[in-house]
Design a protein around this motif. Structure first.
Motif, PDB file in Angstrom:
ATOM      1  N   PHE A  32       9.164   7.871   1.414  1.00 47.19           N
ATOM      2  CA  PHE A  32       9.779   8.381   0.189  1.00 47.19           C
ATOM      3  C   PHE A  32       9.714   9.912   0.263  1.00 47.19           C
ATOM      4  O   PHE A  32       8.719  10.525  -0.139  1.00 47.19           O
ATOM      5  N   GLU A  33      10.776  10.522   0.799  1.00 43.21           N
ATOM      6  CA  GLU A  33      10.740  11.957   1.066  1.00 43.21           C
ATOM      7  C   GLU A  33      10.602  12.788  -0.201  1.00 43.21           C
ATOM      8  O   GLU A  33       9.896  13.799  -0.226  1.00 43.21           O
ATOM      9  N   LEU A  57       5.642  10.429  -0.130  1.00 47.21           N
ATOM     10  CA  LEU A  57       4.782   9.253  -0.041  1.00 47.21           C
ATOM     11  C   LEU A  57       5.317   8.293   1.013  1.00 47.21           C
ATOM     12  O   LEU A  57       6.471   8.385   1.449  1.00 47.21           O
ATOM     13  N   ALA A  58       4.469   7.353   1.415  1.00 44.61           N
ATOM     14  CA  ALA A  58       4.865   6.300   2.356  1.00 44.61           C
ATOM     15  C   ALA A  58       4.321   4.969   1.850  1.00 44.61           C
ATOM     16  O   ALA A  58       3.357   4.918   1.076  1.00 44.61           O
ATOM     17  N   LEU A  97       0.859  -1.192   0.000  1.00 45.83           N
ATOM     18  CA  LEU A  97       0.000   0.000   0.000  1.00 45.83           C
ATOM     19  C   LEU A  97       0.893   1.239   0.000  1.00 45.83           C
ATOM     20  O   LEU A  97       1.707   1.426   0.907  1.00 45.83           O
ATOM     21  N   LYS A  98       0.730   2.066  -1.023  1.00 46.53           N
ATOM     22  CA  LYS A  98       1.579   3.248  -1.172  1.00 46.53           C
ATOM     23  C   LYS A  98       0.704   4.472  -1.387  1.00 46.53           C
ATOM     24  O   LYS A  98      -0.183   4.466  -2.243  1.00 46.53           O
ATOM     25  N   GLY A  99       0.962   5.515  -0.616  1.00 42.05           N
ATOM     26  CA  GLY A  99       0.177   6.739  -0.744  1.00 42.05           C
ATOM     27  C   GLY A  99       0.697   7.816   0.170  1.00 42.05           C
ATOM     28  O   GLY A  99       1.815   7.734   0.704  1.00 42.05           O
TER      29      GLY A  99
END
Length: 621
Positions: free
Chosen positions: A574-575, A579-580, A546-548
């Motif tokens: 992900f700076e 995103l995370a 899950l990425k968002g």
């Protein structure tokens, strides 16, 4: 006279998750005959014109207000069959996506001119007979055995029972190659090719022919798994671990899982063919959902070339550090006497990686910090990421202007071979210039993985250079991928009984090399499956990436925090993209997938930033 079925239930061609449901529309009397389940129509939704698929016609609607009317029937052809609709819904639910997202893969874009030339009357739905002896199996074919023979044999058995076959390959080149072989050996068989790589008109024409049941065999790439065959007896897939089988668009499905789902839905045979099993197929064998079919005498010298490694070169430690050891040079020289020699190089260009000659730090672009490389001898270094020429490069650590080559590419390899074998014809294959076949004899072919051309009667010898680059890839599938790429090369060689030899620039203690020496590729895959089980990674569990936006990912973490049945990796931040990402592992995917889908719909209703869900991704990233 009042019409009995005057309401159409449609699914909107819209990507928003909260609109992924059926809507009711009244069918105008003038459209009643042509507005049937399976056609595409235009409707008004929220004061906008939208396209939609008619799923069913009903008499009454649960909608209490006056219904909007269907504006137009785009095509009279019911191209969406009930079976493909059911399969698409299962795939959408399995991979946490919208039904319409899946239908874009299943139904090719409409071509009006092709429809006009096609006779609708030819479409017939055959009567389906239940198949009692359904088998789901996996067959591992040794590298020096023609794979087409085994696949064609399965197709012939299916046709004999009055059924249709669907054969999947990872690329259009293999599709066309198999089609030519099948027509040559079985000229009476009706064959259709279905691939997204075809011209749109050719693809749509093939699709309509398949829909009309005017075919015995469909051969295609990933999207062909949805081909509208209505009397399926066999679904076969070649090399199911290939990354090309994984869709890069939502809902990120993969052809192997969809093929198995469809085989279960249709009650037909499923067969996985390859030079080795995938870890996913291996897991299904362990779970006794698929049977492993042994290939007789699979370790014979008639089926494998002779394998040499650094352990066969010399006991001298300096000799073992050479990029091309003396033993490899000897194999090239010997192989040129009786045929062509293949040299596999993992990287294109002159040098695919540069280092500072003083401090040995990686040479990086001053603009974007991407790695530098050189494409030709004496050319200025270029950035691999942004493409800028770094003619005035200086090391950011020691200010030195000089750099050294740390990873040799294809171009420099050709240069080195040319010096050692003057007068010998050297060809290259890779990147934008890929050779499919080589007619020349006594030549050296330098190719990148996957771009190796065929040669008549097979190569006499092959050298696998820079093995560490493939073995050291930071990927969950690194060992499996290296094995597959090397096995593909081995299929192009003569067997040991005909003098075929291959040299691998790696120690024989490496697991991938050991599998090739043992002539037992599934030994490595068994080992990989055990490691995945120990670490609770796919395919021993279902993984959901899950990425968002960090806010939404944190909400998802809170939702699953107290669930003891799952494991969670992350969040990974992900700076640069703000995103995370988290990865959920579960052995009970149905409940977790349903919960994730519900949360994604809530985000969609609230109009927050979208969260991308990826079930059983090719890699954790």
């Amino acid at each position: 006279m009042p019409r009995h079925l005057n309401v159409a239930r449609v699914v909107l061609d819209n990507p928003l998750p909260h609109l992924d449901r059926l809507f009711d529309y009244e069918i105008p009397e003038e459209l009643d005959e042509i507005c049937v389940p399976g056609v595409k129509v235009k409707v008004k939704f929220s004061n906008r014109n939208m396209e939609a698929w008619v799923v069913e016609k009903v008499a009454l609607s649960s909608h209490h207000k006056k219904l909007s009317e269907i504006s137009k029937v785009i095509s009279n052809y019911p191209v969406l069959t009930p079976e493909v609709l059911t399969l698409s819904q299962i795939v959408a639910d399995r991979f946490i996506g919208n039904l319409t997202d899946v239908l874009r893969f299943a139904i090719p874009p409409r071509q009006a001119k092709i429809e006009k030339a096609f006779k609708f009357e030819s479409i017939k739905v055959p009567k389906k007979d239940s198949k009692e002896d359904v088998t789901h199996s996996s067959i591992t074919i040794p590298p020096c055995v023609d794979k087409d023979v085994a696949i064609i044999d399965s197709v012939k058995k299916t046709i004999k029972h009055g059924k249709q076959s669907l054969i999947l390959f990872p690329n259009i080149y293999l599709v066309e190659e198999f089609k030519s072989t099948l027509i040559l050996k079985e000229p009476g068989v009706k064959v259709q090719v279905l691939s997204a790589e075809q011209e749109p008109s050719v693809r749509y024409s093939s699709f309509l022919e398949i829909l009309g049941s005017n075919t015995d065999v469909v051969i295609g790439t990933r999207n062909a798994v949805f081909a509208p065959l209505q009397n399926l007896g066999l679904i076969a897939i070649w090399d199911d671990a290939d990354e090309n089988y994984y869709s890069q668009q939502s809902p990120y499905w993969n052809a192997r899982e969809v093929a198995i789902l469809r085989a279960r839905l249709n009650g037909c045979d499923f067969m996985s063919f390859g030079n080795c099993e995938s870890v996913a197929i291996n897991q299904l064998i362990k779970d006794k959902e698929i049977a492993r079919v042994p290939f007789s005498d699979s370790d014979s010298k008639n089926y494998w070339p002779q394998v040499f490694t650094l352990d066969n070169s010399s006991s001298d430690p300096i000799e073992r550090t050479k990029r091309i050891p003396n033993k490899a040079w000897e194999l090239v020289k010997e192989g040129l006497k009786s045929g062509n020699v293949l040299v596999q190089v993992p990287r294109l260009g002159y040098s695919s990686n540069l280092q500072c000659s003083s401090c040995r730090e990686s040479a990086r672009c001053n603009g974007c910090s991407g790695p530098l490389l050189t494409k030709q001898k004496n050319s200025a270094p270029e950035c691999k990421w942004c493409g800028k020429v770094a003619s005035s490069w200086r090391c950011r650590y020691c200010n030195t202007r000089e750099f050294r080559i740390s990873v040799v590419g294809q171009t420099k390899t050709v240069e080195e071979l040319g010096k050692s074998f003057p007068g010998v014809n050297i060809l290259t294959s890779g990147g934008a210039t890929i050779l499919r076949a080589v007619e020349e004899s006594n030549s050296i072919i330098v190719a990148t993985p996957g771009a190796e051309p065929k040669t008549p009667n097979g190569y006499s010898a092959a050298i696998l250079l820079d093995a560490y680059l493939l073995l050291g890839v930071p990927s969950l599938a690194a060992s499996e991928e290296a094995l597959r790429k090397w096995l593909h090369l081995l299929t192009l060689l003569k067997p040991e009984s005909d003098g075929g030899k291959v040299f691998i620039t790696s120690e024989s203690t490496n697991r991938v090399v050991q599998a090739l020496i043992k002539h037992d590729t599934n030994w490595l895959i068994d080992n990989e499956q055990e490691l995945r089980t120990e670490t609770k990674l796919h395919p021993s569990v279902t993984t959901i990436s899950l990425k968002g936006d960090l806010k939404e990912i944190n909400q998802l973490l809170e939702t699953f925090n107290n669930d003891a049945s799952i494991s969670v990796m992350g969040p990974r931040i992900f700076e640069k993209e703000e995103l995370a990402q988290i990865v959920i592992g579960t052995s009970k995917p149905e409940d977790i997938i349903s919960k994730v889908r519900s949360e994604i719909i809530k985000f969609s209703v609230a109009r927050t930033k979208p969260v991308r869900a990826h079930v059983n991704a090719y890699d954790i990233d």
